[in-house]
Scaffold this motif. Structure first.
Motif, PDB file in Angstrom:
ATOM      1  N   MET A   1       0.843  -1.197   0.000  1.00 54.52           N
ATOM      2  CA  MET A   1       0.000   0.000   0.000  1.00 54.52           C
ATOM      3  C   MET A   1       0.876   1.244   0.000  1.00 54.52           C
ATOM      4  SD  MET A   1      -3.074   0.992   2.651  1.00 54.52           S
ATOM      5  CE  MET A   1      -4.073  -0.415   2.134  1.00 54.52           C
ATOM      6  N   GLU A   2       0.452   2.280  -0.731  1.00 53.83           N
ATOM      7  CA  GLU A   2       1.226   3.503  -0.848  1.00 53.83           C
ATOM      8  C   GLU A   2       1.434   4.164   0.510  1.00 53.83           C
ATOM      9  OE1 GLU A   2       1.173   7.472  -3.688  1.00 53.83           O
ATOM     10  OE2 GLU A   2      -0.714   6.540  -3.119  1.00 53.83           O
ATOM     11  N   LYS A   3       2.641   4.639   0.743  1.00 47.46           N
ATOM     12  CA  LYS A   3       2.962   5.316   1.990  1.00 47.46           C
ATOM     13  C   LYS A   3       2.338   6.701   2.016  1.00 47.46           C
ATOM     14  CE  LYS A   3       6.929   6.295   4.988  1.00 47.46           C
ATOM     15  NZ  LYS A   3       8.414   6.254   5.078  1.00 47.46           N
ATOM     16  N   MET A   4       1.688   7.034   3.130  1.00 45.44           N
ATOM     17  CA  MET A   4       1.022   8.322   3.262  1.00 45.44           C
ATOM     18  C   MET A   4       1.999   9.394   3.760  1.00 45.44           C
ATOM     19  SD  MET A   4      -2.173   7.994   2.389  1.00 45.44           S
ATOM     20  CE  MET A   4      -2.937   6.508   1.710  1.00 45.44           C
ATOM     21  N   ASP A   5       1.683  10.627   3.472  1.00 47.08           N
ATOM     22  CA  ASP A   5       2.455  11.739   4.035  1.00 47.08           C
ATOM     23  C   ASP A   5       2.036  11.993   5.482  1.00 47.08           C
ATOM     24  OD1 ASP A   5       3.691  12.168   1.559  1.00 47.08           O
ATOM     25  OD2 ASP A   5       2.053  13.473   0.898  1.00 47.08           O
ATOM     26  N   LEU A   6       0.731  11.834   5.752  1.00 42.65           N
ATOM     27  CA  LEU A   6       0.199  12.098   7.081  1.00 42.65           C
ATOM     28  C   LEU A   6      -0.934  11.131   7.385  1.00 42.65           C
ATOM     29  CD1 LEU A   6      -0.167  14.029   9.607  1.00 42.65           C
ATOM     30  CD2 LEU A   6      -1.817  15.291   8.206  1.00 42.65           C
ATOM     31  N   LEU A   7      -0.949  10.627   8.600  1.00 39.56           N
ATOM     32  CA  LEU A   7      -2.061   9.818   9.092  1.00 39.56           C
ATOM     33  C   LEU A   7      -2.616  10.464  10.357  1.00 39.56           C
ATOM     34  CD1 LEU A   7      -1.221   5.985   8.948  1.00 39.56           C
ATOM     35  CD2 LEU A   7      -3.060   7.173   7.761  1.00 39.56           C
ATOM     36  N   LEU A   8      -3.913  10.665  10.384  1.00 37.56           N
ATOM     37  CA  LEU A   8      -4.607  11.098  11.594  1.00 37.56           C
ATOM     38  C   LEU A   8      -5.294   9.873  12.166  1.00 37.56           C
ATOM     39  CD1 LEU A   8      -6.249  14.416  10.326  1.00 37.56           C
ATOM     40  CD2 LEU A   8      -4.130  14.179  11.632  1.00 37.56           C
ATOM     41  N   VAL A  26      -3.385  11.153   4.242  1.00 35.08           N
ATOM     42  CA  VAL A  26      -3.170  12.287   3.338  1.00 35.08           C
ATOM     43  C   VAL A  26      -1.957  12.023   2.459  1.00 35.08           C
ATOM     44  CG1 VAL A  26      -2.634  14.750   3.209  1.00 35.08           C
ATOM     45  CG2 VAL A  26      -4.162  13.899   5.003  1.00 35.08           C
ATOM     46  N   LYS A  27      -2.102  12.306   1.165  1.00 37.85           N
ATOM     47  CA  LYS A  27      -0.997  12.177   0.226  1.00 37.85           C
ATOM     48  C   LYS A  27      -1.020  13.376  -0.720  1.00 37.85           C
ATOM     49  CE  LYS A  27       2.437   9.800  -1.653  1.00 37.85           C
ATOM     50  NZ  LYS A  27       3.671   9.469  -0.906  1.00 37.85           N
ATOM     51  N   MET A  41      -1.004   0.637   7.556  1.00 36.32           N
ATOM     52  CA  MET A  41      -0.555   1.693   6.656  1.00 36.32           C
ATOM     53  C   MET A  41       0.626   2.458   7.252  1.00 36.32           C
ATOM     54  SD  MET A  41      -3.022   4.612   5.034  1.00 36.32           S
ATOM     55  CE  MET A  41      -4.247   3.340   4.662  1.00 36.32           C
ATOM     56  N   GLU A  42       1.583   2.813   6.411  1.00 35.08           N
ATOM     57  CA  GLU A  42       2.741   3.591   6.846  1.00 35.08           C
ATOM     58  C   GLU A  42       2.570   5.044   6.442  1.00 35.08           C
ATOM     59  OE1 GLU A  42       6.248   1.842   5.250  1.00 35.08           O
ATOM     60  OE2 GLU A  42       6.155   0.071   6.556  1.00 35.08           O
ATOM     61  N   ALA A  43       3.250   5.929   7.190  1.00 33.48           N
ATOM     62  CA  ALA A  43       3.168   7.355   6.878  1.00 33.48           C
ATOM     63  C   ALA A  43       4.429   8.069   7.338  1.00 33.48           C
ATOM     64  CB  ALA A  43       1.946   7.981   7.544  1.00 33.48           C
ATOM     65  N   GLU A  44       4.765   9.146   6.671  1.00 35.70           N
ATOM     66  CA  GLU A  44       5.888   9.988   7.081  1.00 35.70           C
ATOM     67  C   GLU A  44       5.632  10.577   8.464  1.00 35.70           C
ATOM     68  OE1 GLU A  44       8.770  10.571   5.630  1.00 35.70           O
ATOM     69  OE2 GLU A  44       8.365   9.400   3.826  1.00 35.70           O
TER      70      GLU A  44
END
Length: 453
Positions: A1-8, A26-27, A41-44
């Protein structure tokens, strides 16, 4: 799965019709995922907002930045910082500046003064007078303006109000070009007559000013404005409605097919005429707030959906300008700051059971974005739209102090008033621009929005 820039994560997501626990990803500044859990899911950056509510980014479509022309009162940089602190992700500037935004040249002056100074996203309303009627089609079609404003009563000499003949001509143009009119509705003749009558008594106190703006002056003007909208077929908003009867008139017109909406303002729900005894010039604005019975009915009607959206009518003046009204209320200018406290007034009302969070979302983002041509980019909680969020803590109790204020204007009628429910984080296109009392965004990050064609 695409890595997100931000996860809330761990927040309660609020839309116009439901509230549920979930995660938002958020991407590239857009909403890329909404679900009940992150599913590995991964995120920055991951932000845990447990115990808080995630609202679509608040839009405030009624702000007087006093820029250009009066930047000793406020400027666009500080005004957008104040917006961020109030949980607002998009602001719309009204045309009452110097020069007023009624020509291409004046619009260019405003655009240049705003460029590179915004902390949140922004759009611009233009103005109509009897002098620029023929210019309106081009001003609307070529600029991406979000509405055309007019006054039915005197405001300032630089922005003349429209008499009936000119108003009808303006609304005919508005209908022809598919624009939206926004109307300050008060009967100028009634205001002048009442001011003369009150001043003749020698009264100079705060309540005396409110007496010069009787409820009937708004009610009559709303009836007339609605009728002109009806016969021209134009779309329009009645701004900062202060009377329950005015809300009823607008609602009844809407029910029979008139394309009209009602805006109201937080100070009309927070204060009554009795507060003028203590606060005087620091609550001087127009239209004025009325008695407790009117306010009680306004709360009943807002719960029924009679108010389409909330605008703060943020209009700061210097403390020195306002102090002039302490001895003579008529020497103080009209207007108060409000963008930092607007949302809190209604979050407090949610806590008191006067409205629901879902209703608040309708009035602070969804309806506003649709009326002013910013939907679905703004005002929606959907995949692919701008990742604008207002994170609120409904349990946070606090009263504003002057050191809290991000506005250039360091006074407010709300100072010392405890409200329960505040924005704790403001996110614009995936970037956190305000968090826990501090501005975390960068000047110039906010972008200039144009009305969707």
């Amino acid at each position: 799965m695409e890595k997100m820039d931000l996860l809330l994560t761990n927040g309660k997501i609020v839309t116009t019709d439901e509230t549920f626990s979930g995660v938002i990803g958020v991407k590239n500044g857009k909403i890329a995922f909404i679900g009940q859990d992150a599913l590995g899911m991964e995120a920055e950056k991951i932000v845990d907002v447990a115990g808080k509510y995630i609202l679509p980014g608040v839009i405030d479509p009624h702000i007087h930045f006093q820029d250009p022309g009066f930047t000793e009162r406020e400027d666009f940089m500080h005004g957008t910082m104040a917006a961020a602190a109030g949980g607002v992700t998009t602001v719309i500037s009204h045309p009452l500046d110097n020069p007023p935004t009624t020509t291409f040249e004046a619009l260019k002056v405003k655009e240049d003064s705003y460029e590179g100074n915004a902390y949140v996203d922004y759009a611009i309303h233009v103005g109509a007078t009897s002098e620029n009627i023929e210019l309106l089609p081009d001003l609307w079609k070529k600029t991406g303006a979000t509405a055309i404003k007019m006054f039915m009563c005197f405001s300032v000499a630089e922005f003349p109000f429209v008499q009936d003949e000119a108003m009808i001509k303006v609304l005919e143009k508005v209908a022809q070009i598919g624009a939206v009119a926004i109307i300050h509705a008060e009967n100028d003749g009634m205001l002048k007559a009442m001011e003369e009558k009150v001043k003749a008594t020698g009264r100079k106190d705060g309540v005396a000013y409110n007496m010069t703006h009787p409820a009937e002056a708004e009610i009559e003007a709303i009836q007339r404005a609605v009728y002109y909208l009806e016969i021209t077929g134009a779309e329009g908003v009645i701004l900062h409605v202060s009377t329950a009867k005015g809300l009823r008139i607008i609602h009844e017109a809407k029910e029979r097919g008139v394309k009209v909406w009602a805006e109201s303002a937080p100070h009309l729900f927070q204060f009554t005429v009795e507060d003028m005894v203590e606060k005087g010039p620091y609550l001087k604005f127009s239209p004025v707030m009325h008695d407790k019975a009117n306010q009680k009915e306004m709360w009943e009607l807002i719960k029924k959906g009679y108010v389409d959206y909330i605008g703060s009518d943020h209009s700061p003046y210097t403390l020195e300008e306002k102090k002039a009204g302490e001895e003579d209320i008529f020497k103080a200018p009209n207007g108060i700051p409000g963008v930092e406290s607007s949302l809190a007034v209604f979050l407090n009302a949610v806590n008191e059971g006067k409205i629901t969070l879902n209703q608040l979302v309708k009035m602070t983002s969804y309806h506003t974005s649709k009326i002013y041509g910013l939907y679905p980019q703004k005002g929606s909680m959907a995949i692919g739209t701008d990742a604008d969020f207002t994170i609120v803590d409904l349990n946070l109790k606090k009263a504003l102090s002057s050191t809290d204020l991000k506005s250039k204007c360091k006074w407010s009628p709300y100072l010392g008033i405890e409200l329960k429910g505040w924005a704790t984080m403001t996110i614009v296109r995936g970037n956190i621009v305000y968090k826990d009392g501090e501005i975390t965004g960068k000047k110039g990050y906010g972008t200039y929005l144009k009305r969707a064609k």
